[in-house]
Structure formats: structure tokens, C-alpha cells
Design a protein around this motif. Structure first.
Motif, PDB file in Angstrom:
ATOM      1  N   VAL A 160     -27.717 -19.269   8.460  1.00 50.16           N
ATOM      2  CA  VAL A 160     -28.464 -18.031   8.674  1.00 50.16           C
ATOM      3  C   VAL A 160     -27.550 -16.959   9.274  1.00 50.16           C
ATOM      4  N   ALA A 161     -26.721 -17.356  10.230  1.00 52.99           N
ATOM      5  CA  ALA A 161     -25.793 -16.399  10.838  1.00 52.99           C
ATOM      6  C   ALA A 161     -24.830 -15.836   9.803  1.00 52.99           C
ATOM      7  N   ARG A 162     -24.355 -16.682   8.895  1.00 55.64           N
ATOM      8  CA  ARG A 162     -23.447 -16.212   7.835  1.00 55.64           C
ATOM      9  C   ARG A 162     -24.153 -15.271   6.875  1.00 55.64           C
ATOM     10  N   ALA A 163     -25.402 -15.575   6.539  1.00 53.96           N
ATOM     11  CA  ALA A 163     -26.155 -14.696   5.648  1.00 53.96           C
ATOM     12  C   ALA A 163     -26.371 -13.329   6.296  1.00 53.96           C
ATOM     13  N   ASP A 164     -26.680 -13.323   7.591  1.00 54.62           N
ATOM     14  CA  ASP A 164     -26.863 -12.056   8.305  1.00 54.62           C
ATOM     15  C   ASP A 164     -25.562 -11.258   8.331  1.00 54.62           C
ATOM     16  N   SER A 165     -24.452 -11.952   8.563  1.00 51.74           N
ATOM     17  CA  SER A 165     -23.158 -11.293   8.587  1.00 51.74           C
ATOM     18  C   SER A 165     -22.800 -10.732   7.214  1.00 51.74           C
ATOM     19  N   LEU A 166     -23.104 -11.500   6.171  1.00 49.38           N
ATOM     20  CA  LEU A 166     -22.824 -11.031   4.812  1.00 49.38           C
ATOM     21  C   LEU A 166     -23.655  -9.794   4.496  1.00 49.38           C
ATOM     22  N   HIS A 167     -24.911  -9.780   4.910  1.00 53.71           N
ATOM     23  CA  HIS A 167     -25.742  -8.607   4.646  1.00 53.71           C
ATOM     24  C   HIS A 167     -25.158  -7.365   5.320  1.00 53.71           C
ATOM     25  N   ALA A 168     -24.694  -7.511   6.559  1.00 55.94           N
ATOM     26  CA  ALA A 168     -24.077  -6.379   7.255  1.00 55.94           C
ATOM     27  C   ALA A 168     -22.823  -5.914   6.522  1.00 55.94           C
ATOM     28  N   GLU A 169     -22.035  -6.875   6.047  1.00 55.15           N
ATOM     29  CA  GLU A 169     -20.807  -6.553   5.312  1.00 55.15           C
ATOM     30  C   GLU A 169     -21.117  -5.794   4.019  1.00 55.15           C
ATOM     31  N   LEU A 170     -22.093  -6.274   3.262  1.00 59.14           N
ATOM     32  CA  LEU A 170     -22.423  -5.638   1.987  1.00 59.14           C
ATOM     33  C   LEU A 170     -23.109  -4.291   2.193  1.00 59.14           C
ATOM     34  N   THR A 171     -23.891  -4.177   3.264  1.00 58.44           N
ATOM     35  CA  THR A 171     -24.518  -2.890   3.567  1.00 58.44           C
ATOM     36  C   THR A 171     -23.465  -1.824   3.785  1.00 58.44           C
ATOM     37  N   GLU A 172     -22.442  -2.165   4.557  1.00 61.01           N
ATOM     38  CA  GLU A 172     -21.350  -1.210   4.796  1.00 61.01           C
ATOM     39  C   GLU A 172     -20.568  -0.923   3.520  1.00 61.01           C
ATOM     40  N   ARG A 173     -20.315  -1.966   2.732  1.00 60.53           N
ATOM     41  CA  ARG A 173     -19.530  -1.813   1.500  1.00 60.53           C
ATOM     42  C   ARG A 173     -20.233  -0.916   0.488  1.00 60.53           C
ATOM     43  N   LEU A 174     -21.543  -1.045   0.392  1.00 54.81           N
ATOM     44  CA  LEU A 174     -22.286  -0.337  -0.650  1.00 54.81           C
ATOM     45  C   LEU A 174     -22.948   0.952  -0.163  1.00 54.81           C
ATOM     46  N   GLU A 263     -22.533 -16.964  -1.761  1.00 54.28           N
ATOM     47  CA  GLU A 263     -21.898 -15.998  -0.860  1.00 54.28           C
ATOM     48  C   GLU A 263     -20.759 -15.261  -1.545  1.00 54.28           C
ATOM     49  N   GLU A 264     -19.854 -16.004  -2.159  1.00 58.41           N
ATOM     50  CA  GLU A 264     -18.732 -15.370  -2.850  1.00 58.41           C
ATOM     51  C   GLU A 264     -19.224 -14.579  -4.058  1.00 58.41           C
ATOM     52  N   ASN A 265     -20.264 -15.061  -4.710  1.00 59.51           N
ATOM     53  CA  ASN A 265     -20.802 -14.350  -5.865  1.00 59.51           C
ATOM     54  C   ASN A 265     -21.334 -12.976  -5.466  1.00 59.51           C
ATOM     55  N   LEU A 266     -21.976 -12.879  -4.316  1.00 60.24           N
ATOM     56  CA  LEU A 266     -22.480 -11.583  -3.876  1.00 60.24           C
ATOM     57  C   LEU A 266     -21.340 -10.628  -3.529  1.00 60.24           C
ATOM     58  N   ARG A 267     -20.279 -11.145  -2.948  1.00 55.10           N
ATOM     59  CA  ARG A 267     -19.121 -10.288  -2.680  1.00 55.10           C
ATOM     60  C   ARG A 267     -18.503  -9.789  -3.997  1.00 55.10           C
ATOM     61  N   GLN A 268     -18.377 -10.692  -4.951  1.00 55.50           N
ATOM     62  CA  GLN A 268     -17.807 -10.309  -6.240  1.00 55.50           C
ATOM     63  C   GLN A 268     -18.707  -9.319  -6.973  1.00 55.50           C
ATOM     64  N   THR A 269     -20.013  -9.467  -6.818  1.00 54.92           N
ATOM     65  CA  THR A 269     -20.947  -8.519  -7.418  1.00 54.92           C
ATOM     66  C   THR A 269     -20.753  -7.128  -6.831  1.00 54.92           C
ATOM     67  N   ALA A 270     -20.668  -7.052  -5.514  1.00 53.98           N
ATOM     68  CA  ALA A 270     -20.441  -5.757  -4.874  1.00 53.98           C
ATOM     69  C   ALA A 270     -19.131  -5.147  -5.340  1.00 53.98           C
ATOM     70  N   ASP A 271     -18.087  -5.966  -5.428  1.00 53.81           N
ATOM     71  CA  ASP A 271     -16.792  -5.460  -5.886  1.00 53.81           C
ATOM     72  C   ASP A 271     -16.880  -4.928  -7.319  1.00 53.81           C
ATOM     73  N   ALA A 272     -17.584  -5.665  -8.188  1.00 54.23           N
ATOM     74  CA  ALA A 272     -17.701  -5.252  -9.584  1.00 54.23           C
ATOM     75  C   ALA A 272     -18.471  -3.934  -9.707  1.00 54.23           C
ATOM     76  N   LEU A 273     -19.538  -3.796  -8.925  1.00 59.71           N
ATOM     77  CA  LEU A 273     -20.314  -2.557  -8.983  1.00 59.71           C
ATOM     78  C   LEU A 273     -19.503  -1.373  -8.452  1.00 59.71           C
ATOM     79  N   VAL A 274     -18.843  -1.567  -7.324  1.00 58.13           N
ATOM     80  CA  VAL A 274     -18.025  -0.493  -6.761  1.00 58.13           C
ATOM     81  C   VAL A 274     -16.934  -0.083  -7.757  1.00 58.13           C
ATOM     82  N   ALA A 275     -16.298  -1.063  -8.388  1.00 57.16           N
ATOM     83  CA  ALA A 275     -15.249  -0.749  -9.370  1.00 57.16           C
ATOM     84  C   ALA A 275     -15.820   0.032 -10.547  1.00 57.16           C
TER      85      ALA A 275
END
Length: 280
Positions: A160-174, A263-275
Motif C-alpha cells: 500500500v505504501a508503494r502504491a501511494d508513493s507511485l501515485h504521488a510520483e505519477l501525479t507529479e510526472r503527468l 508498478e513498472e507498467n504504470l511508469r512505462q505508460t506515463a513515459d509513453a504518454l509524455v513522449a
């Protein structure tokens, strides 16, 4: 109804066949409907049980039918982790009958109607939904595997802590791209889009590709929005995506909503959309 009776009949044959009882030294099995649920379940269980996907990576959950070996595996499973969405045919047609045949097998449904406004079943594509469903899943697995209950619960807290951290990371990224549109074939990314203020436009709607007139309207709207990338998904054919991309003069890229490493898939998704937006 006929198919459901067939599944129950197959389950009955399996239950009376040789080798369906688990030997004391045999590693227990947990079934998951789709690979991302497998990734989450494996993180909670560690080495306590073997996690088996019913839908292989790359297969389409809407059309896949379990093999006889998988049905046999179902007879030996201690727990089943399912999506739980009412429109998920694999679970509705095949696995519900197995649960009826093996009432001792526990089940956990991860999707809930409150997960997102659109009712998108792909809860693993939204870290907020992951945070909500993991405590319940961890508790169910702790009851199913009391020999590792403390470890499962501890791993649940960490997840749960990792999911919360990932959400914060993706919120900032996007954040710089809030309100932007991305085009896909199958509308699997609604929960993800909602989480980060994005807009998903899908070629397919309720399992049907657009008519010629609808395609023309879609092309016009995406052209106005400046969409230059169309995302295909490996579970579906590319013909419609190729037509849309051709009309737009767009590039085709691939997003896979069903990879085991959520987790890695969501990061890669954000990267693909930003690109894709950076290339416009």
C-alpha cells in the motif's frame, strides 16, 4: 446455460479423477484471473504459494477459454483472486461454476463499483485503487494461509505504501499534461486517465469498432486535438488502429494493460504518454 453445465460437469470429472488431491509436500496454488492480479498476489504471498494466471500474458480476457489443465489446477487451488467486474466473461461463465463445485476454495474480488466514476474494471491501472484493495486481499490471503499470516499482512502494508508513493510520483510526472487526450483501441485506461486528469478516447466502444461515419467523426475530433500517436494493445488486432493512424498521419505505439508488473507498467505508460505529447 449449456456451457455453464459443461463446466460443472468437467469440474465433477476432475474432482473424482486421479491426482486431484494435493500431496502434503506440494506447493499450494492460488489462481488469478489476469496477470496484473498475479503480480499483486505474488508480492503478498512471497514463497508461500504458487500463483497461476488463468489468462496468459498477451491473451484477450474477453475471448480466452481455460484449458483442461487449468480446470484441473482450479480443482487444487486454495484461493482464487478475480477481477469481480460483472462484465468479465471469463469469470462469469467459467470460473463461477468452478467455485460452485469447490466451495472450500476462497475467493477475493478486487473490483468495486466505487473504484472510479466510469466503472472501469482495470483497477490495477490506478494506484489509488490498488491502495484500496490490497488490505482486503491481504486479509483474505492471511486467512487462506495462516502459516504466513503475519508476513502477508506486513507485505500488504508495504505494498500500500508503494502504491501511494507511485501515485504521488505519477501525479507529479503527468501534472503538466492534465486535460490532454490519448487515443487507444480498447478503453482499458479509463481508471488511469481519471486518476491523472487525462482523457482517453477509444476506437472500440462496447466491443464494437466504429462505423465509417463514426470513424470520420473520430478522426476529425482527434485531428483538432492534435493527437499524433495511436496506442494499440497486444490483446487485439491492429487493423482498426492502422486505419485510424493512417487517417491521422499518426504513429502507432503499444500499451499493454495486462502486464504482470503493474508498478513498472504504470511508469512505462506515463513515459509513453509524455513522449507522445512531447512529439506533437
Amino acid at each position: 446455460m449449456i456451457l455453464r453445465r459443461l463446466v460443472i460437469a468437467v469440474a465433477a470429472v476432475i474432482s473424482t479423477g486421479c491426482g486431484t488431491q494435493r500431496a502434503p509436500s506440494e506447493t499450494p496454488v492460488v489462481l488469478v484471473s489476469v496477470p496484473p492480479l498475479g503480480g499483486l498476489t505474488e508480492e503478498l504471498l512471497g514463497t508461500t504459494a504458487a500463483v497461476r494466471h488463468l489468462v496468459p500474458v498477451g491473451a484477450n480476457p474477453d475471448t480466452y477459454e481455460p484449458t483442461m489443465d487449468q480446470l484441473r489446477m482450479g480443482a487444487r487451488a486454495r484461493h482464487w483472486v478475480r477481477v469481480g467486474h460483472p462484465g468479465f466473461p471469463l469469470e462469469r461463465v467459467w470460473l463461477a461454476a468452478l467455485v460452485e463445485s469447490y466451495p472450500a476454495m476462497g475467493t477475493t474480488a478486487l473490483w468495486d463499483a466505487s473504484d472510479n466514476a466510469a466503472g472501469d474494471p482495470h483497477c490495477w491501472l490506478d494506484p489509488r485503487a490498488v491502495s484500496r484493495v490490497i488490505p482486503g486481499l491481504a486479509e483474505d490471503l492471511a486467512r487462506a494461509f495462516p502459516e504466513d499470516a503475519a508476513g502477508i499482512r506486513a507485505r500488504g502494508v508495504a505494498l500500500v505504501a508503494r502504491a501511494d508513493s507511485l501515485h504521488a510520483e505519477l501525479t507529479e510526472r503527468l501534472a503538466p499534461f492534465r486535460g490532454r487526450t490519448f487515443a487507444v483501441f480498447h478503453p482499458a485506461w479509463g481508471a488511469f486517465a481519471e486518476a491523472y486528469g487525462l482523457r482517453q478516447v477509444a476506437l472500440e466502444h462496447e466491443g464494437k469498432e466504429p462505423s465509417v461515419e463514426e470513424m470520420a467523426t473520430l478522426v476529425d475530433s482527434l485531428r483538432v486535438l492534435g493527437v499524433t500517436t495511436v496506442f494499440a494493445q497486444p490483446q487485439f488486432g491492429r487493423q482498426g488502429v492502422e486505419v485510424l493512424a493512417g487517417e491521422l498521419g499518426a504513429t502507432i505505439k503499444v500499451l499493454n494493460p495486462l502486464l504482470p508488473d503493474w508498478e513498472e507498467n504504470l511508469r512505462q505508460t506515463a513515459d509513453a504518454l509524455v513522449a507522445s505529447w512531447s512529439d506533437e
